[in-house]
Scaffold this motif. Structure first.
Motif, short mmCIF file in Angstrom:
data_model
loop_
_atom_site.label_atom_id
_atom_site.label_comp_id
_atom_site.label_asym_id
_atom_site.label_seq_id
_atom_site.Cartn_x
_atom_site.Cartn_y
_atom_site.Cartn_z
N THR A 1 0.83 -1.20 0.00
CA THR A 1 0.00 0.00 0.00
C THR A 1 0.87 1.25 0.00
O THR A 1 2.03 1.22 0.44
N ASP A 2 0.29 2.35 -0.47
CA ASP A 2 0.92 3.65 -0.37
C ASP A 2 0.37 4.47 0.79
O ASP A 2 0.79 5.62 1.00
N ASP A 3 -0.56 3.91 1.53
CA ASP A 3 -1.24 4.61 2.62
C ASP A 3 -0.45 4.41 3.92
O ASP A 3 -0.43 3.32 4.49
N ASP A 4 0.20 5.47 4.38
CA ASP A 4 1.05 5.37 5.58
C ASP A 4 0.25 4.94 6.81
O ASP A 4 0.69 4.07 7.58
N ALA A 5 -0.92 5.55 6.99
CA ALA A 5 -1.72 5.23 8.18
C ALA A 5 -2.22 3.79 8.13
O ALA A 5 -2.23 3.08 9.14
N LEU A 6 -2.65 3.35 6.95
CA LEU A 6 -3.12 1.97 6.80
C LEU A 6 -2.00 0.99 7.08
O LEU A 6 -2.21 -0.02 7.78
N ALA A 7 -0.82 1.26 6.58
CA ALA A 7 0.33 0.38 6.84
C ALA A 7 0.62 0.29 8.34
O ALA A 7 0.92 -0.78 8.87
N GLY A 8 0.51 1.42 9.04
CA GLY A 8 0.72 1.40 10.49
C GLY A 8 -0.29 0.55 11.21
O GLY A 8 0.06 -0.21 12.13
N ARG A 9 -1.56 0.66 10.82
CA ARG A 9 -2.60 -0.17 11.45
C ARG A 9 -2.35 -1.65 11.17
O ARG A 9 -2.52 -2.50 12.06
N LEU A 10 -1.92 -1.95 9.96
CA LEU A 10 -1.68 -3.35 9.59
C LEU A 10 -0.52 -3.94 10.39
O LEU A 10 -0.59 -5.08 10.85
N ARG A 11 0.52 -3.16 10.58
CA ARG A 11 1.66 -3.67 11.36
C ARG A 11 1.27 -3.91 12.81
O ARG A 11 1.74 -4.85 13.45
N SER A 12 0.39 -3.07 13.32
CA SER A 12 -0.10 -3.28 14.69
C SER A 12 -0.98 -4.52 14.77
O SER A 12 -0.80 -5.37 15.65
N LEU A 13 -1.92 -4.64 13.85
CA LEU A 13 -2.83 -5.80 13.86
C LEU A 13 -2.06 -7.10 13.69
O LEU A 13 -2.45 -8.13 14.25
N ARG A 14 -0.99 -7.07 12.90
CA ARG A 14 -0.19 -8.27 12.64
C ARG A 14 0.47 -8.79 13.91
O ARG A 14 0.73 -10.00 14.03
N ASP A 15 0.71 -7.91 14.86
CA ASP A 15 1.47 -8.28 16.06
C ASP A 15 0.63 -8.02 17.32
O ASP A 15 1.01 -7.26 18.20
N PHE A 16 -0.55 -8.65 17.37
CA PHE A 16 -1.41 -8.63 18.54
C PHE A 16 -1.90 -7.24 18.93
O PHE A 16 -2.27 -7.00 20.09
#
Length: 402
Positions: A213-228
């Motif tokens: 993705t090019d969406d910085d905020a979305l990438a941040g949420r995904l990294r958080s969701l990926r790790d509990f």
């Protein structure tokens, strides 16, 4: 061996065309020495998971290949789709094609969404944007496009539908790494795309996926969701999950990625060999790729028209498998014809059902040689040229078995 008569076909007692089964999606060749170097490095450094250096390197290389700023590596593409549904805060219904692998629909259903299936273009097999627009209802929150067989779906048209109706748009790009549409990387469309690095894919980990993705905020949420759910400024309603890619999977995926250009070149050569070998066989159509766009040529798909070939797709599949050519009906049944979907909402998808009953994926990849392709095409040519005799013998054989 050369097969000249129907008696030479394995289904009727002839020798198998291949000593060992030839599969669709056999794991590609990798540099084992380089793979073991990476695995040894991970073991020596005692960093086997939790965002290790190999995962970080892989994410950077995938983001570059995809032409986007972010790649969030995951344990597999199904979990990636589930995480993305949560990160986009979807609810209610998600519009998608039915002519796709069941994981596309299952991922949405698993997180509480209701897949709404729409029909495809009868020539391309890709979701019809006009029908997607018609399917939008008060509960619709997103459109999930699928780049089928490494051929791109009409992403610009889907972007317009999503924008017109205020919907999220994301893509199952499991088949489409390295592909372009209108000169743009497939990952440049919509909010995000999901790649698969299953062993059957042209870039393969032992298992794996990634959201690009090019969406910085979305990438941040995904990294958080990926790790509990760790690292988020505010807790997400879904909490989080364990979606991390391991260092071992990253080592394999990086080594596979090293050979990506060579694998694509091999696949392209195989596709050309199939095109030459299948030319002129009545009722057997090789589904084309757009040579003006970047393609990974990961899949070789044929469409069988029984009225012209004299033999149906399913019988042709049985004959090929008897020869140890393990062709696959991608994707038959279609999702709406499977449980848990067929017992619920009624979907009228005539083009999807027609294609699902006609298509076959043939073996390709680095494990498949031009000689193997010649033998496969010779079998197909023989069967179609003697279709009346083949069908008669098959019916007699079935009668005796009964």
């Amino acid at each position: 061996m050369v097969k000249l008569t129907t008696g030479d076909l394995a289904i009727f007692g002839g020798a198998h065309a291949f000593l060992r089964p030839l599969h669709v999606g056999s794991p590609g060749a990798v540099d084992r020495g380089r793979l073991f170097e990476r695995l040894d490095w991970a073991l020596d450094n005692q960093w086997l998971s939790n965002g290790g250096p190999l995962v970080v390197e892989f994410e950077a290389r995938i983001a570059e290949l995809a032409g986007v700023r972010h790649a969030v590596a995951t344990c597999n593409a199904t979990v990636a789709l589930q995480m993305l549904c949560h990160a986009l805060d979807l609810s209610g219904e998600v519009i998608m094609p039915s002519l796709t692998f069941a994981a596309t629909a299952h991922a949405a259903r698993w997180v509480g969404l209701d897949p709404v299936f729409v029909d495809v273009d009868p020539l391309t097999g890709q979701m019809d944007p006009a029908l997607a627009a018609e399917a939008v209802g008060p509960l619709t929150s997103a459109i999930l496009g699928v780049h089928l067989w490494g051929r791109t779906c009409p992403a610009p048209e889907l972007e317009k539908v999503a924008a017109d109706h205020g919907l999220a748009l994301f893509f199952d790009a499991a088949h489409a790494i390295g592909c372009t549409l209108g000169g743009r990387p497939v990952a440049s469309f919509g909010s995000a795309s999901v790649f698969s690095f299953h062993p059957t894919k042209v870039v393969a980990g032992f298992e794996g996926g990634a959201i690009v993705t090019d969406d910085d905020a979305l990438a941040g949420r995904l990294r958080s969701l990926r790790d509990f759910g760790k690292g988020a400024q505010a807790a997400h309603p879904a909490g989080g999950t364990n979606g991390k890619m391991s260092e071992a999977a990253a080592a394999m995926a990086l080594t596979s990625l090293d050979g990506f250009a060579g694998a694509v070149a091999h696949n392209r050569s195989n596709f050309a060999a199939y095109a030459a070998g299948l030319e002129g066989i009545p009722g057997v159509r090789l589904v084309p790729h757009d040579a003006s766009q970047a393609r990974n040529y990961q899949y070789v798909i044929i469409e069988v028209e029984e009225s012209a070939a004299g033999v149906g797709r399913d019988l042709l599949l049985e004959i090929l498998r008897a020869e140890r050519v393990m062709a696959k009906p991608y994707f038959s049944p279609a999702c709406h014809q499977l449980e848990p979907y067929r017992s619920g909402r009624l979907f009228r998808l005539p083009h999807t059902e027609r294609l699902a009953g006609r298509v076959l994926a043939l073996p390709t990849g680095t494990a498949v040689s031009r000689e193997s392709i010649r033998r496969i095409c010779d079998v197909l040519r023989l069967v179609v040229s003697r279709s009346d005799e083949v069908t008669c013998r098959w019916r007699q054989r079935k009668g005796r078995a009964a």
